[in-house]
Design a protein around this motif. Structure first.
Motif, PDB file in Angstrom:
ATOM      1  N   ASP A 120       0.755  -1.164  -0.107  1.00 34.44           N
ATOM      2  CA  ASP A 120       0.040   0.077  -0.150  1.00 34.44           C
ATOM      3  C   ASP A 120       0.822   1.272   0.075  1.00 34.44           C
ATOM      4  N   ARG A 121       2.083   1.195  -0.083  1.00 35.58           N
ATOM      5  CA  ARG A 121       2.967   2.201  -0.380  1.00 35.58           C
ATOM      6  C   ARG A 121       2.582   2.992  -1.783  1.00 35.58           C
ATOM      7  N   ARG A 122       1.865   2.020  -2.871  1.00 39.21           N
ATOM      8  CA  ARG A 122       1.747   2.381  -4.042  1.00 39.21           C
ATOM      9  C   ARG A 122       0.145   2.335  -4.428  1.00 39.21           C
ATOM     10  N   ILE A 123      -0.055   3.329  -5.395  1.00 38.21           N
ATOM     11  CA  ILE A 123      -1.499   3.107  -5.861  1.00 38.21           C
ATOM     12  C   ILE A 123      -1.526   2.365  -7.158  1.00 38.21           C
ATOM     13  N   CYS A 124      -2.670   1.248  -7.150  1.00 38.92           N
ATOM     14  CA  CYS A 124      -2.547   0.431  -8.309  1.00 38.92           C
ATOM     15  C   CYS A 124      -3.942   0.554  -9.184  1.00 38.92           C
ATOM     16  N   PHE A 125      -3.740   0.792 -10.504  1.00 42.26           N
ATOM     17  CA  PHE A 125      -4.989   0.950 -11.391  1.00 42.26           C
ATOM     18  C   PHE A 125      -5.159  -0.391 -11.960  1.00 42.26           C
ATOM     19  N   ALA A 126      -6.394  -0.559 -12.309  1.00 38.39           N
ATOM     20  CA  ALA A 126      -6.662  -1.939 -12.786  1.00 38.39           C
ATOM     21  C   ALA A 126      -7.349  -1.546 -14.240  1.00 38.39           C
ATOM     22  N   VAL A 127      -7.012  -2.009 -15.485  1.00 38.75           N
ATOM     23  CA  VAL A 127      -7.466  -1.824 -16.896  1.00 38.75           C
ATOM     24  C   VAL A 127      -7.372  -3.313 -17.426  1.00 38.75           C
ATOM     25  N   GLU A 128      -8.384  -3.118 -18.475  1.00 41.43           N
ATOM     26  CA  GLU A 128      -8.552  -4.455 -19.022  1.00 41.43           C
ATOM     27  C   GLU A 128      -7.510  -4.840 -20.348  1.00 41.43           C
ATOM     28  N   GLN A 129      -7.031  -5.999 -20.345  1.00 41.94           N
ATOM     29  CA  GLN A 129      -6.155  -6.479 -21.241  1.00 41.94           C
ATOM     30  C   GLN A 129      -6.221  -5.933 -22.681  1.00 41.94           C
ATOM     31  N   GLN A 130      -7.529  -5.755 -23.014  1.00 43.40           N
ATOM     32  CA  GLN A 130      -7.843  -5.393 -24.479  1.00 43.40           C
ATOM     33  C   GLN A 130      -7.312  -4.121 -24.903  1.00 43.40           C
ATOM     34  N   ASP A 131      -7.154  -3.097 -23.974  1.00 40.78           N
ATOM     35  CA  ASP A 131      -6.810  -1.715 -23.910  1.00 40.78           C
ATOM     36  C   ASP A 131      -5.334  -1.561 -24.107  1.00 40.78           C
ATOM     37  N   LYS A 132      -4.604  -2.745 -23.850  1.00 35.76           N
ATOM     38  CA  LYS A 132      -3.031  -2.597 -23.557  1.00 35.76           C
ATOM     39  C   LYS A 132      -2.534  -1.929 -24.798  1.00 35.76           C
ATOM     40  N   GLY A 133      -2.777  -2.099 -26.042  1.00 35.27           N
ATOM     41  CA  GLY A 133      -2.210  -1.263 -27.099  1.00 35.27           C
ATOM     42  C   GLY A 133      -2.373   0.328 -26.809  1.00 35.27           C
ATOM     43  N   GLN A 134      -3.715   0.565 -26.553  1.00 35.79           N
ATOM     44  CA  GLN A 134      -3.881   2.057 -26.381  1.00 35.79           C
ATOM     45  C   GLN A 134      -3.230   2.669 -25.229  1.00 35.79           C
ATOM     46  N   ILE A 135      -3.107   1.835 -24.216  1.00 30.38           N
ATOM     47  CA  ILE A 135      -2.585   2.500 -22.927  1.00 30.38           C
ATOM     48  C   ILE A 135      -1.139   2.711 -23.151  1.00 30.38           C
ATOM     49  N   ILE A 180       2.858  -3.409 -14.980  1.00 26.38           N
ATOM     50  CA  ILE A 180       4.040  -2.255 -15.089  1.00 26.38           C
ATOM     51  C   ILE A 180       3.851  -1.291 -14.080  1.00 26.38           C
ATOM     52  N   ARG A 181       5.034  -0.532 -13.754  1.00 27.89           N
ATOM     53  CA  ARG A 181       5.093   0.470 -12.843  1.00 27.89           C
ATOM     54  C   ARG A 181       5.571   1.664 -13.488  1.00 27.89           C
ATOM     55  N   ILE A 182       5.081   2.912 -13.190  1.00 34.03           N
ATOM     56  CA  ILE A 182       5.144   4.163 -13.749  1.00 34.03           C
ATOM     57  C   ILE A 182       5.568   4.969 -12.586  1.00 34.03           C
ATOM     58  N   THR A 183       7.017   5.355 -12.803  1.00 29.99           N
ATOM     59  CA  THR A 183       7.722   6.138 -11.565  1.00 29.99           C
ATOM     60  C   THR A 183       8.090   7.478 -11.923  1.00 29.99           C
ATOM     61  N   GLN A 199       7.681   4.245  -4.434  1.00 32.70           N
ATOM     62  CA  GLN A 199       6.294   4.512  -4.633  1.00 32.70           C
ATOM     63  C   GLN A 199       5.817   4.249  -5.928  1.00 32.70           C
ATOM     64  N   GLY A 200       5.657   5.401  -6.836  1.00 31.32           N
ATOM     65  CA  GLY A 200       5.043   5.207  -8.167  1.00 31.32           C
ATOM     66  C   GLY A 200       3.666   4.334  -8.308  1.00 31.32           C
ATOM     67  N   VAL A 201       3.244   4.314  -9.397  1.00 38.88           N
ATOM     68  CA  VAL A 201       1.645   3.660  -9.740  1.00 38.88           C
ATOM     69  C   VAL A 201       1.869   2.614 -10.426  1.00 38.88           C
ATOM     70  N   GLU A 202       1.300   1.351 -10.159  1.00 32.29           N
ATOM     71  CA  GLU A 202       1.461   0.269 -10.855  1.00 32.29           C
ATOM     72  C   GLU A 202      -0.022   0.054 -11.613  1.00 32.29           C
ATOM     73  N   ILE A 203       0.242  -0.675 -12.859  1.00 39.49           N
ATOM     74  CA  ILE A 203      -1.009  -0.779 -13.730  1.00 39.49           C
ATOM     75  C   ILE A 203      -1.203  -2.115 -13.853  1.00 39.49           C
ATOM     76  N   GLU A 204      -2.198  -2.582 -13.496  1.00 43.40           N
ATOM     77  CA  GLU A 204      -2.709  -4.106 -13.723  1.00 43.40           C
ATOM     78  C   GLU A 204      -3.478  -4.426 -14.989  1.00 43.40           C
ATOM     79  N   PHE A 205      -3.267  -5.310 -15.675  1.00 42.96           N
ATOM     80  CA  PHE A 205      -3.909  -5.776 -16.943  1.00 42.96           C
ATOM     81  C   PHE A 205      -4.775  -7.004 -16.493  1.00 42.96           C
ATOM     82  N   TRP A 206      -6.001  -6.834 -16.399  1.00 44.09           N
ATOM     83  CA  TRP A 206      -7.220  -7.656 -16.121  1.00 44.09           C
ATOM     84  C   TRP A 206      -7.769  -8.408 -17.061  1.00 44.09           C
ATOM     85  N   THR A 207      -7.805  -9.681 -17.434  1.00 50.52           N
ATOM     86  CA  THR A 207      -8.413 -10.148 -18.619  1.00 50.52           C
ATOM     87  C   THR A 207      -9.965 -10.604 -18.195  1.00 50.52           C
TER      88      THR A 207
END
Length: 541
Positions: A120-135, A180-183, A199-207
């Protein structure tokens, strides 16, 4: 390979549009030169398409008004680019990181929600795997406008840690990445405080899983709630303190968005208010620096503290700014013995005696249990501790022998435990002033008696985290302070002996003050800025 992302994409497109039988025939009948020419043409076509999409994403990003914009950029000691922010804190950096990612995804119309990650030092975003290219296009454009860095967390690949995220080669592991982690590296104007790497922000790709009548989203790794949620679950607003125990609990802060499945109480959440008490007794320049550093450490590393109570055993400094979250209470020399009678003090509080400081972000869970008990810090057990007067008093009060001491530094207390101790008839002992002592003090008698009494009554569960305790007269004090400043890995500190003759004569007090200025460069809301006057009615809060 000179251009691994493009060649990899070209190979995938080639396999997708050319059937396997045709590829087999081409491999045997078409010359290698012709095949290479076709593949190079495909690479150029993909490069041009990717460049167009990147420019489009960059234009969209540049038209946005981001809250995370910095005052200027500087080069960090390791060569990376950092952003300068006045008044920077660890909590502010976490919120700026979140806002950058959330705004960029919103501008691209990409659905997202936050997840209470295990760390919980980092904020984690969840996005769908199908948007991976656009992300990838959106984030690369964002990192070109606001220089940052990207690495793959799952699977772990840190080779791109020092490559700016605007470079194509920084994304070479993106295709296989599940997380992935954006710092963003951030610093204050003095460049003494650096925040970002931990810290940084982590982005998870959910299927998406369609095996059941209700579509589900499946996370790539465990979190603190659940890994599978309905795809159509409604979104709800949630405060940062529900995602990170290190965040401020002030309700004025803008919330973020998660799914209602994640908005549930968790075991480690602390829902009760926690105050802080700081005795002020040294009306000297070094005493004021200790008080200033204690307030800054609370502001920087414990923003969840509700109200800070200053026990005024000496005239308060003129730079002290009292207000809603800081009160100055007149007190006598034995004020610690009557803390349970202090008005407006919450039942749970932290006691920071002179020289007690936080060295890195802490959570309420580090000092209190969810049920309201305390988690005092254990200290070393020596022969001197075993014959200290407080051990005999603690044994008389509880009937149980003492097995360890308690570390200096910030310590958790509860008014209920102090009330029970006072009702038992045992009085807290007075201890020598740690800032005037010639040697490093051992367990404070009040800590020893109170925490031992609370532990035997089931109101305390001692913890074993380390504390850095230093005496200003130590011959190698400068080397120890430099190590603390470079590493910044100690959760709490205790600096003693600043008023001892040996410290003042050998320059140890001066070294500690210089260390405090560098370790805590960001002013707190509890002090007037230079040029302000505490007697100006327009500036009084």
């Amino acid at each position: 390979m000179a251009r691994p992302p493009a060649l990899s994409s070209a190979a995938q497109v080639y396999r997708r549009i050319v059937p396997l039988p045709v590829r087999s025939v081409a491999a045997s009948r078409v010359t290698p030169g012709v095949r290479r020419k076709v593949k190079r043409g495909l690479v150029r076509t993909l490069d041009r398409r990717e460049a167009r999409l990147h420019r489009r994403a960059l234009r969209r990003i540049r038209k946005s008004d981001f809250r995370g914009a910095s005052e200027r950029r500087v080069q960090a000691p390791d060569g990376r680019i950092a952003h300068v922010h006045s008044g920077l804190t660890a909590d502010l950096a976490r919120r700026l990181d979140h806002d950058l990612i959330a705004h960029a995804l919103d501008r691209a119309d990409i659905p997202w929600f936050v997840v209470p990650a295990l760390d919980d030092r980092r904020i984690c975003f969840a996005v769908e795997q199908q948007d991976k290219g656009q992300i990838r296009r959106v984030l690369r454009a964002l990192l070109e406008e606001h220089t940052g860095y990207v690495v793959s967390v799952s699977p772990s690949e840190n080779g791109t840690k020092a490559v700016p995220g605007s470079y194509v080669k920084a994304w070479k592991h993106y295709g296989k990445a599940k997380v992935i982690r954006i710092t963003w590296l951030r610093t204050d104007p003095t460049q003494s405080l650096w925040i970002g790497d931990d810290q940084g922000v982590e982005i998870e790709f959910w299927t998406v899983n369609n095996a059941l009548p209700v579509e589900r989203l499946v996370g790539p790794r465990p979190n603190r709630v659940q890994r599978v949620v309905p795809r159509d679950a409604p979104g709800v607003e949630i405060g940062f303190e529900r995602l990170s125990g290190y965040s401020d609990t002030d309700g004025d802060m803008e919330p973020t968005v998660t799914l209602e499945n994640f908005d549930i109480p968790r075991l480690e959440e602390i829902t009760f208010p926690v105050d802080a008490v700081i005795p002020w007794r040294h009306d000297t320049p070094w005493g004021e620096e200790l008080l200033r550093a204690a307030l800054r450490s609370l502001h920087q590393y414990a923003p969840w503290v509700d109200v800070v109570h200053i026990l005024e055993e000496a005239p308060a400094p003129r730079w002290l700014r009292s207000g809603e979250h800081l009160s100055v209470v007149p007190a006598g020399p034995d004020a610690e013995a009557w803390l349970h009678q202090l008005s407006d003090l919450s039942d749970r509080f932290l006691l920071l005696r002179p020289g007690a400081l936080f060295g890195r972000p802490v959570r309420p869970f580090d000092y209190f249990t969810p049920h309201g008990g305390t988690r005092p810090r254990r200290g070393p057990w020596t022969a001197q501790e075993s014959v200290a007067p407080w051990t005999a008093t603690a044994y008389s009060a509880t009937g149980r022998a003492v097995g360890h001491g308690y570390a200096p530094g910030p310590q958790p207390y509860t008014r209920s435990a102090l009330i029970e101790l006072a009702a038992s008839g045992f009085v807290l002992e007075q201890a020598p002033d740690g800032q005037l002592a010639r040697v490093l003090p051992c367990t404070h008698p009040a800590d020893g008696l109170t925490h031992h009494f609370a532990r035997t009554a089931g109101l305390a569960d001692p913890a074993g985290e380390a504390t850095a305790a230093l005496h200003a007269a130590h011959p190698a004090i400068r080397r120890h302070l430099d190590r603390l400043l470079v590493r910044r890995d100690t959760q709490q500190m205790q600096l003693s002996g600043l008023g001892a003759e040996a410290s003042l004569g050998r320059g140890g007090t001066e070294a500690v003050i210089s260390f405090l200025h560098r370790y805590f460069p960001v002013p707190s809301p509890f002090e007037f800025e230079p040029g302000e006057s505490s007697e100006d009615p327009d500036e009084r809060t």
